[in-house]
Motif scaffolding. Sequence first.
Motif, mmCIF file in Angstrom:
data_model
loop_
_atom_site.group_PDB
_atom_site.id
_atom_site.type_symbol
_atom_site.label_atom_id
_atom_site.label_comp_id
_atom_site.label_asym_id
_atom_site.label_seq_id
_atom_site.Cartn_x
_atom_site.Cartn_y
_atom_site.Cartn_z
ATOM 1 N N LYS A 109 0.831 -1.209 0.000
ATOM 2 C CA LYS A 109 0.000 0.000 0.000
ATOM 3 C C LYS A 109 0.862 1.253 0.000
ATOM 4 N N ILE A 110 1.957 1.246 0.772
ATOM 5 C CA ILE A 110 2.851 2.403 0.823
ATOM 6 C C ILE A 110 3.428 2.683 -0.557
ATOM 7 N N PHE A 111 3.921 1.639 -1.218
ATOM 8 C CA PHE A 111 4.518 1.802 -2.543
ATOM 9 C C PHE A 111 3.484 2.297 -3.548
ATOM 10 N N GLU A 112 2.326 1.684 -3.563
ATOM 11 C CA GLU A 112 1.316 2.047 -4.542
ATOM 12 C C GLU A 112 0.820 3.478 -4.333
ATOM 13 N N ASP A 113 0.643 3.901 -3.088
ATOM 14 C CA ASP A 113 0.237 5.285 -2.824
ATOM 15 C C ASP A 113 1.302 6.265 -3.299
ATOM 16 N N PHE A 114 2.575 5.955 -3.008
ATOM 17 C CA PHE A 114 3.655 6.851 -3.425
ATOM 18 C C PHE A 114 3.704 6.984 -4.943
ATOM 19 N N VAL A 115 3.685 5.858 -5.649
ATOM 20 C CA VAL A 115 3.800 5.897 -7.110
ATOM 21 C C VAL A 115 2.657 6.704 -7.713
ATOM 22 N N LYS A 140 2.436 -1.808 -8.886
ATOM 23 C CA LYS A 140 2.480 -3.167 -8.352
ATOM 24 C C LYS A 140 3.797 -3.344 -7.606
ATOM 25 N N TYR A 141 3.695 -3.438 -6.290
ATOM 26 C CA TYR A 141 4.922 -3.613 -5.509
ATOM 27 C C TYR A 141 5.636 -4.905 -5.887
ATOM 28 N N LYS A 142 4.874 -5.942 -6.114
ATOM 29 C CA LYS A 142 5.430 -7.250 -6.449
ATOM 30 C C LYS A 142 4.607 -7.851 -7.571
ATOM 31 N N ALA A 143 5.270 -8.473 -8.546
ATOM 32 C CA ALA A 143 4.556 -9.072 -9.665
ATOM 33 C C ALA A 143 3.592 -10.135 -9.172
ATOM 34 N N GLU A 144 2.370 -10.059 -9.647
ATOM 35 C CA GLU A 144 1.326 -10.993 -9.227
ATOM 36 C C GLU A 144 1.341 -12.201 -10.156
ATOM 37 N N LYS A 145 1.600 -13.393 -9.584
ATOM 38 C CA LYS A 145 1.646 -14.614 -10.387
ATOM 39 C C LYS A 145 0.935 -15.746 -9.661
ATOM 40 N N PRO A 146 -0.398 -15.632 -9.526
ATOM 41 C CA PRO A 146 -1.124 -16.722 -8.856
ATOM 42 C C PRO A 146 -1.065 -17.997 -9.665
ATOM 43 N N GLU A 147 -1.176 -19.121 -8.967
ATOM 44 C CA GLU A 147 -1.094 -20.417 -9.626
ATOM 45 C C GLU A 147 -2.194 -20.544 -10.672
ATOM 46 N N GLY A 148 -1.807 -20.950 -11.867
ATOM 47 C CA GLY A 148 -2.760 -21.117 -12.955
ATOM 48 C C GLY A 148 -3.078 -19.830 -13.691
ATOM 49 N N PHE A 149 -2.506 -18.711 -13.255
ATOM 50 C CA PHE A 149 -2.789 -17.403 -13.887
ATOM 51 C C PHE A 149 -1.518 -16.576 -13.769
ATOM 52 N N ALA A 207 8.418 -2.261 -7.962
ATOM 53 C CA ALA A 207 9.647 -2.024 -7.212
ATOM 54 C C ALA A 207 10.728 -2.914 -7.815
ATOM 55 N N ARG A 208 11.910 -2.352 -8.062
ATOM 56 C CA ARG A 208 12.976 -3.135 -8.676
ATOM 57 C C ARG A 208 13.337 -4.315 -7.788
ATOM 58 N N GLY A 209 13.510 -5.449 -8.409
ATOM 59 C CA GLY A 209 13.774 -6.671 -7.669
ATOM 60 C C GLY A 209 12.526 -7.510 -7.506
ATOM 61 N N TYR A 210 11.351 -6.865 -7.634
ATOM 62 C CA TYR A 210 10.088 -7.585 -7.546
ATOM 63 C C TYR A 210 9.360 -7.632 -8.886
ATOM 64 N N GLY A 211 9.886 -6.949 -9.874
ATOM 65 C CA GLY A 211 9.248 -6.931 -11.180
ATOM 66 C C GLY A 211 10.249 -6.527 -12.242
ATOM 67 N N PRO A 212 10.072 -7.004 -13.459
ATOM 68 C CA PRO A 212 11.035 -6.728 -14.528
ATOM 69 C C PRO A 212 10.752 -5.412 -15.251
ATOM 70 N N SER A 213 11.744 -4.947 -16.016
ATOM 71 C CA SER A 213 11.540 -3.840 -16.950
ATOM 72 C C SER A 213 11.436 -4.446 -18.346
ATOM 73 N N ALA A 214 10.349 -4.187 -19.026
ATOM 74 C CA ALA A 214 10.144 -4.788 -20.348
ATOM 75 C C ALA A 214 8.980 -4.086 -21.028
ATOM 76 N N GLN A 226 6.507 -2.266 -18.669
ATOM 77 C CA GLN A 226 6.795 -2.577 -17.274
ATOM 78 C C GLN A 226 8.018 -1.766 -16.845
ATOM 79 N N HIS A 227 7.820 -0.890 -15.855
ATOM 80 C CA HIS A 227 8.890 -0.047 -15.320
ATOM 81 C C HIS A 227 9.302 -0.563 -13.949
ATOM 82 N N ALA A 228 10.595 -0.560 -13.661
ATOM 83 C CA ALA A 228 11.097 -0.996 -12.357
ATOM 84 C C ALA A 228 11.719 0.193 -11.640
ATOM 85 N N LEU A 229 11.244 0.468 -10.434
ATOM 86 C CA LEU A 229 11.662 1.629 -9.655
ATOM 87 C C LEU A 229 12.598 1.164 -8.536
#
Length: 403
Positions: A261-267, A319-328, A353-360, A373-376
């Motif tokens: 929530k902190i990351f998403e509010d800031f961005v 997105k603080y961390k890339a969302e990758k639920p099983e099957g999706f 946040a860099r380290g939790y998601g790629p730049s592409a 996809q931007h990584a901060l």
Amino acid sequence: MTTIELDEYGAAVTVLLPDDVGRVLAASRIVEAAPDPYRPGGWRLRAGGKVGAVALRAPGHSPVTLRIAPKVPVARLFFLIGYAADPRVHRDGEVSVAEREEVLPALAQGFERSLERALRQGVLQGYRYTEEAAPVVRGRIREAEQVKRHHGRAFPVEVAYDDYGTDIMENRLLRAATERLLALPRVPDGVRRRLRHHRGRLLDAQPLTRGIRDLPQWRASRLNLRYQPALRLAETVLRGSSMEHADGRVSVDGYLIDTHKIFEDFVCVALREALAEHGGRSALQARGVHLDEAEAVRMRPDLVWYGNHGDPRAVADAKYKAEKPEGFPEADLYQMLAYCTALGLSDGHLVYARGYGPSATHRVRHAGIRIHQHALALDRSPAELLSSIASIARSMVGGAGTA
């Protein structure tokens, strides 16, 4: 006493715990917790996106303290909180937590200093609309309520009036946040002493009802300008997860905050400020966006940038961390594709946040849509962070267009 140190989204560790404590940790979702099949009495613990500290006590066992450290320095974490609260005041010194290494002591210290500045010129007063049954007439008589509730009796009288004093929503929020912190462990003694002093000045404000899900709303104005940094931090304090649990065997006491929530509010706030230089307007948690023509499926993008004529020009989701639920496995990309399709845009932007998601950048087949996809990097200085946000804003403006 047993002290367990975990890192946010760090590797799992195995520790010896009473089964009651392990089961409470698993049920409360403070961390991921499961019995270790290879070590009798051992529990494997892994922290997620909540940081802070909790204390657990089970009868017949020594207390267990669980501390979860954020990935980024605490001072940087509070820069993100402070900037999202009020972009006009975004220096590290405004919260002044650099000397604290733990989340809760830092939060308590930062709030106390903001509260001291807010109250330096005295406790804010204002008008509060009140409806009540009174023994005397004051303000306006609520005739319909008088008849419905008192069936022709003259007293008490149902009245409505504006009362001028310190019992206003701003002071209620500050008092509630102060009392929340005073009830928690690990608040430094000096900070606790000053918070008690501030609470004494706010006692004329009514306490908020415990257990309320939505915080009462207050409106920023010229009159409460000096209160606003403290009010924003008070909301952060009250929205944090205050862990209070007792099932007859294990008690849990502590405080956690959600880094997602902190990351998403800031961005979102930082992007809004950066896009303001390019005209148009930005809507956070944009309303009026629907996936289908019948407008039965509503969507709430984190940020939609509209042009001067009110047409959507760009969309972004934090997105603080890339969302990758099983099957999706690529849920974030599918979500952004839906936003772009519904808004008629050719480009969509995901900020991680860099380290939790790629730049592409992904080009969607047969759709003419690109998803960026931007990584901060959150470990950078505040100036560098805001420069990165400005660069993302420029890419949103440069790629603005319809599909």
